[in-house]
Design an enzyme around this catalytic site. Sequence first.
Site, short mmCIF file in Angstrom:
data_model
loop_
_atom_site.label_atom_id
_atom_site.label_comp_id
_atom_site.label_asym_id
_atom_site.label_seq_id
_atom_site.Cartn_x
_atom_site.Cartn_y
_atom_site.Cartn_z
N CYS A 89 46.94 41.81 34.73
CA CYS A 89 45.58 41.31 34.56
C CYS A 89 44.99 41.64 33.19
CB CYS A 89 44.71 41.80 35.72
SG CYS A 89 43.20 40.83 35.93
N HIS B 47 47.89 41.04 40.53
CA HIS B 47 47.99 42.47 40.80
C HIS B 47 49.04 42.80 41.87
CE1 HIS B 47 44.37 43.75 38.59
NE2 HIS B 47 43.91 42.55 38.90
N GLU C 70 50.40 45.56 42.31
CA GLU C 70 50.15 46.93 42.76
C GLU C 70 49.20 46.98 43.97
OE1 GLU C 70 46.85 46.23 39.71
OE2 GLU C 70 48.90 45.54 40.00
#
Length: 161
Positions: free
Chosen positions: A52, A137, A139
Amino acid sequence: MIRIKKKEQLHEIQGLVIPGGESTTLNKLIKIYGFVDPIIKFSKEKPIWVTCAGLIILSRKYLNLIDIEVQRNAFGRQSSSFIEKDYIPKISTNKIEMVFIRAPVITKIGSEVNILKKIEGKIVAAETENILVTSFHPELTKLLDVHKYFVKKVKKGLKRV
């Protein structure tokens, strides 16, 4: 995993992950704490993965570590955030859950940049030999396929040394 808080710590790691956040703030902090030159040097020797806002920081406009131009908030505001599940063939045979939060997209790429994924015709993942950029994202999901792909880049880098 080591949290890097000082530029001197970069010699302790074989790969660097710069997570999302707010790109203007990240850029200011990188400058204030003297990370610009160390990150540039690191990128020539070892892999970096950014998500990002990190994608914006590594673009032509800021650190110029990957030959890309970026459009901020390409899918809209915070309230327009969404999750897309799709394949990224070079990364995994599984569908990847991609979380987009005020996500940037890549609008132009240089000849050394390989596109890994497009959504709605917009480039959301790309790479060079040492740099991996995702506008989403990974994660924030349970599937670790993108993480494992980056680890392969790190291991490949270790073989070159």
